[in-house]
Every structure is written in structure tokens, then in C-alpha cells.
Write a protein that holds these residues in place. Structure first.
Motif, short mmCIF file in Angstrom:
data_model
loop_
_atom_site.label_atom_id
_atom_site.label_comp_id
_atom_site.label_asym_id
_atom_site.label_seq_id
_atom_site.Cartn_x
_atom_site.Cartn_y
_atom_site.Cartn_z
N LEU A 1 61.77 109.95 -7.38
CA LEU A 1 61.32 108.65 -6.90
C LEU A 1 59.80 108.60 -6.75
N LEU A 2 59.22 109.68 -6.21
CA LEU A 2 57.77 109.71 -6.02
C LEU A 2 57.03 109.75 -7.35
N ASP A 3 57.68 110.27 -8.38
CA ASP A 3 57.05 110.35 -9.69
C ASP A 3 57.04 109.01 -10.43
N THR A 4 57.78 108.03 -9.91
CA THR A 4 57.76 106.71 -10.53
C THR A 4 56.47 105.99 -10.14
N HIS A 5 56.10 105.01 -10.93
CA HIS A 5 54.88 104.26 -10.65
C HIS A 5 54.98 103.51 -9.33
N HIS A 6 56.17 103.06 -8.97
CA HIS A 6 56.35 102.22 -7.80
C HIS A 6 56.11 102.96 -6.48
N PHE A 7 56.38 104.27 -6.45
CA PHE A 7 56.26 105.02 -5.20
C PHE A 7 55.30 106.19 -5.31
N SER A 8 54.31 106.08 -6.17
CA SER A 8 53.37 107.18 -6.37
C SER A 8 52.51 107.43 -5.12
N GLN A 9 52.44 106.46 -4.22
CA GLN A 9 51.69 106.65 -2.97
C GLN A 9 52.61 106.70 -1.76
N GLY A 10 53.89 106.96 -2.01
CA GLY A 10 54.82 107.16 -0.91
C GLY A 10 55.91 106.11 -0.82
N LEU A 11 56.99 106.47 -0.14
CA LEU A 11 58.12 105.57 0.06
C LEU A 11 57.88 104.69 1.28
N PRO A 12 58.56 103.53 1.35
CA PRO A 12 58.48 102.71 2.57
C PRO A 12 59.02 103.49 3.77
N GLU A 13 58.51 103.20 4.95
CA GLU A 13 58.92 103.95 6.14
C GLU A 13 60.42 103.85 6.39
N ASN A 14 60.99 102.67 6.21
CA ASN A 14 62.43 102.52 6.45
C ASN A 14 63.25 103.40 5.51
N ALA A 15 62.79 103.53 4.27
CA ALA A 15 63.49 104.41 3.32
C ALA A 15 63.38 105.86 3.77
N LEU B 1 57.02 112.58 1.39
CA LEU B 1 57.66 111.29 1.12
C LEU B 1 56.74 110.13 1.50
N ALA B 2 55.99 110.29 2.58
CA ALA B 2 55.12 109.21 3.05
C ALA B 2 53.86 109.07 2.21
N ASN B 3 53.30 110.19 1.78
CA ASN B 3 52.02 110.17 1.07
C ASN B 3 52.16 110.10 -0.44
N GLY B 4 53.36 110.45 -0.95
CA GLY B 4 53.58 110.37 -2.39
C GLY B 4 53.15 111.59 -3.14
N SER B 5 52.69 112.62 -2.44
CA SER B 5 52.24 113.84 -3.12
C SER B 5 52.59 115.07 -2.29
N GLU B 6 52.61 116.19 -2.96
CA GLU B 6 52.97 117.46 -2.33
C GLU B 6 51.83 117.95 -1.44
N PRO B 7 52.08 118.17 -0.15
CA PRO B 7 51.03 118.72 0.72
C PRO B 7 50.53 120.08 0.21
N ARG C 1 68.50 99.98 13.07
CA ARG C 1 67.96 99.47 11.80
C ARG C 1 69.08 98.75 11.05
N ARG C 2 69.53 97.68 11.67
CA ARG C 2 70.66 96.94 11.14
C ARG C 2 70.36 96.36 9.76
N GLY C 3 71.37 96.44 8.90
CA GLY C 3 71.27 95.81 7.59
C GLY C 3 70.42 96.55 6.59
N LEU C 4 69.83 97.69 6.96
CA LEU C 4 69.02 98.43 6.00
C LEU C 4 69.93 99.19 5.04
N TYR C 5 69.66 99.04 3.76
CA TYR C 5 70.46 99.66 2.71
C TYR C 5 69.50 100.34 1.76
N LEU C 6 69.55 101.67 1.68
CA LEU C 6 68.54 102.43 0.95
C LEU C 6 68.34 101.95 -0.49
N PRO C 7 69.40 101.69 -1.29
CA PRO C 7 69.16 101.21 -2.65
C PRO C 7 68.32 99.93 -2.70
#
Length: 378
Positions: free
Chosen positions: A128-142, A243-249, A331-337
Motif C-alpha cells: 500500500l505504501l508503495d502505491t502513489h496514493h499512500f507514498s507519504q503515509g496512510l490516513p490515521e483512521n486506516a 505506516l504514518a510517514n510512508g517510509s521505512e524508519p 470509530r463507527r462506520g469506518l471500513y478499511l477498504p
């Protein structure tokens, strides 16, 4: 007629979620996954790992028409690492938990060992982090939903007397429905020895050069104090930053320097407006504007800092983290996909892509050649 949006969301209790997952697993296990490669039809190549000696394939189990993942280990090429394959298969098949990857069956096919497992359609968190959409990290809820599942799985293996020793984004797999599972148990070790629970372990995991950045200071020090299951908690903290930063510490840092920094108490942190400072020219010094302008919650910052405490005694257990106030917030209604959109599940992306099939024989032939290759890590 009310729409889906008009219906109020109701948070499903953890017990019901676990029951549903267990029920689905029970129904799945009613399918007999034969130990015969002819009963599996390859659809596409998902990835290669272990320096190209292991192929992960998307396949269809022809008797049931169910999609599965097949890991094919070239034992001739793995050589001295072959015992790790045996260890991982035996240990994984002994564990039964919705947040631990399940192995349906394993068998020998010529020079290969094949392992059949459920298709984790979103791949690993590293994918997921390697995709263009999450190269700077995943959303906090995810991140939070993934963390909940990881801690449930980690608490389970700790209670079973096992230290994982390789928790990282590439070893966290996400199913089509958003269930996160721990994998990578080939480096795991027991806490129980001769029927007794050991307070400390002194064995250092072999062939873990790719896991060093996630290992705790006490594991890396290899001193007389040893380490215990709290070392996995430190790794969870590193994964949260990943996961938050999008890169390996610690990426790009010399191994010796990384070790010195960890022993001194230096730890990675979540990158946001509270941790990124600008220089006198108002420049970000290599950070992106997206990172500098976003803000993670104080709860996530605190939980991450707890995991990354230098002293193991100061870190909470996995069970304590499961009950942390941050994770108890509704976190009602949150669905990871939904949170991972526009990324699609692997089955949707590759099931009809026949280009990979044309190269399958070539990959098998190339894997038998003694060529110098780059180190790929999935």
C-alpha cells in the motif's frame, strides 16, 4: 426509500467481529485444499521475495473455484535458509486466530515447497505504501484499524509463548474485507523452554539483515540482559511511524549508526506539523508540504511514544495496548477498504491481466540461473 447513507452506523462489538471471522474461517476450512499442484490454476504473479527464490502467485483452486495465494519456495536456491521455511509452516499451522495468516495446506512439488493460503487481496501494508496514493503515509483512521488487528494477533502469539521478531509493514497483510493479519513467522522464537516461561531470551535471530531497522535496542545489543516479548512492542512503534510517514524508519542510515542511535534512546516519530520544523528561510528540509501541514491526533502520538520507550519495562504489553484509551474511542462506520480507496484489491487488479502469465515460464527459468540480482523485499 432510505439510502445506505441514511441508515445510522452501529459499531460492531469485538466479540461479534471475532465470531463472524471465525465462522467464515470454519466454512472456508470445510473446503479441502488438496496437496496436488494440478488442482490449482495460476492466474497471475503477485510478487517475488527472498531474493527472488520465492514466488507468490494468485491462483484458483479449481475444485472449489476459490481464489488463493500460492507461495512457491525454491528449496535448491534457499539452501541454508530452508530450515526457516519448515519452521514457518509448522508454527503458522499451529496457530488459529483471525489476525494471524492461515495456511490451508503445504506440499512438495519437485524442487519446490508450495504453501496454500487465503488471498489477502490488498497485499501487505508495504504494498500500500508503495502505491502513489499512500507514498507519504496512510490516513490515521486506516492506521488505527490496522493497529487494532495487529495488536489482537500479537497478544495471541505472546500468550502462546512466542516472540514474533519480524513485525514490519511487509509482514502485515490486508484481506479484501479489511482484516489485517500478521505473517513472517519464520523468525519467531519461543519464550517457553522445557515447560518454563523464560523471563529473558538471549538468542539472536539469524539472517535478519532486512529486519534490523524494526528490531528493538535490546535485541540489537545482544547483552546479558537479553530481551522478551516487549521487543515486539518496540517494533510496533516503528511500524506505526512507517505506516504514518510512508517510509521505512532509519532507511539509508548505516547499520552501525542506526544501532548507536537506538541504544542512545533515539527513536523515529510521526511526521506532521507538530514534529516538523522549518529553517530560518521557512524551508522544510526535505519534508513535503503534505507532511508539514497534516496533524495526527495526540492519542496516536502518545501510543507511538509508549511503544518506542528505550527501556522494555516502560513499554506496555500487547494486551494493555489493546485497551489503550486511543483504541477505545468509537470509530463507527469506518471500513478499511473504503479508507484505502482508490487502491483496489489485488484480485480486481490482476485477475484478468494475462500479461503476467506469458512471463511465468521465463521467471521460473530465470530463477534457476545463478545470476547476481538486486535484493527485493516484499
Amino acid at each position: 426509500m432510505p439510502t445506505r447513507e441514511d441508515i445510522p452506523s452501529v459499531e460492531v462489538p469485538k466479540e461479534i467481529r471475532l465470531f463472524r471471522t471465525s465462522l467464515i474461517a470454519t466454512v472456508t476450512m470445510m473446503v479441502s485444499y488438496e496437496t496436488n499442484i494440478d488442482h490449482y490454476s495460476t492466474i497471475s504473479i503477485l510478487s517475488q521475495c527472498w531474493d527472488g527464490f520465492v514466488n507468490v502467485l494468485l491462483a484458483k483452486h479449481t475444485p472449489s473455484a476459490k481464489l488463493v495465494a500460492i507461495k512457491r519456495y525454491n528449496m535448491d536456491k534457499l539452501k541454508e535458509d530452508s530450515y526457516l521455511v519448515e519452521h514457518e509452516i509448522i508454527l503458522t499451522r499451529q496457530l488459529q486466530h483471525p489476525n494471524i495468516i492461515k495456511y490451508f495446506s503445504s506440499f512438495v512439488n519437485g524442487p519446490e515447497v508450495c504453501v496454500i493460503s487465503p488471498l489477502m487481496a490488498f497485499g501487505s501494508c508495504k504494498d500500500l505504501l508503495d502505491t502513489h496514493h499512500f507514498s507519504q503515509g496512510l490516513p490515521e483512521n486506516a492506521i488505527t484499524l490496522i493497529l487494532k488487528d495487529v495488536l489482537e494477533g500479537l497478544d495471541y502469539i505472546h500468550r502462546k509463548g512466542i516472540i514474533h521478531r519480524a513485525i514490519r509493514a511487509s509482514h502485515i497483510l490486508i484481506s479484501r474485507k479489511g482484516n489485517a493479519c500478521l505473517s513472517g513467522l519464520r523468525y519467531a522464537c519461543p519464550i517457553i523452554e522445557q515447560g518454563k516461561w523464560q523471563k529473558q531470551i538471549h538468542t539472536f535471530p539469524i539472517n535478519v539483515s532486512k529486519n534490523l531497522n524494526w528490531l528493538s535496542p535490546e535485541v540489537l545489543e545482544q547483552n546479558l540482559l537479553g530481551y522478551n516479548e516487549k521487543s515486539d512492542i518496540y517494533s510496533v512503534g516503528v511500524v506505526l511511524c512507517e505506516l504514518a510517514n510512508g517510509s521505512e524508519p532509519f532507511a539509508g542510515m548505516a547499520t552501525t549508526l542506526m544501532l548507536v542511535e537506538k541504544v542512545r534512546g533515539a527513536a523515529p516519530q510521526l511526521l506532521d506539523c507538530s514534529t516538523i520544523s522549518r529553517n530560518e528561510n521557512n524551508e522544510l528540509n526535505g519534508f513535503s508540504h503534505n507532511q508539514a501541514n497534516r496533524r495526527f491526533s495526540e492519542g496516536l502520538h502518545q501510543l507511538t511514544a509508549l511503544c518506542l520507550q528505550r527501556e522494555p519495562l516502560c513499554r506496555p504489553t500487547a494486551a494493555q495496548l489493546c485497551n489503550h484509551s486511543y483504541l477505545k474511542v468509537s470509530r463507527r462506520g469506518l471500513y478499511l477498504p473504503d479508507l484505502l480507496k482508490p487502491v483496489l484489491p489485488l484480485s480486481d487488479r490482476v485477475a484478468h491481466n494475462t500479461d503476467d502469465l506469458a512471463n511465468l515460464d521465463t521467471i521460473h527459468k530465470m530463477s534457476n540461473l545463478d545470476l547476481f540480482t538486486c535484493e527485493w523485499d516484499f
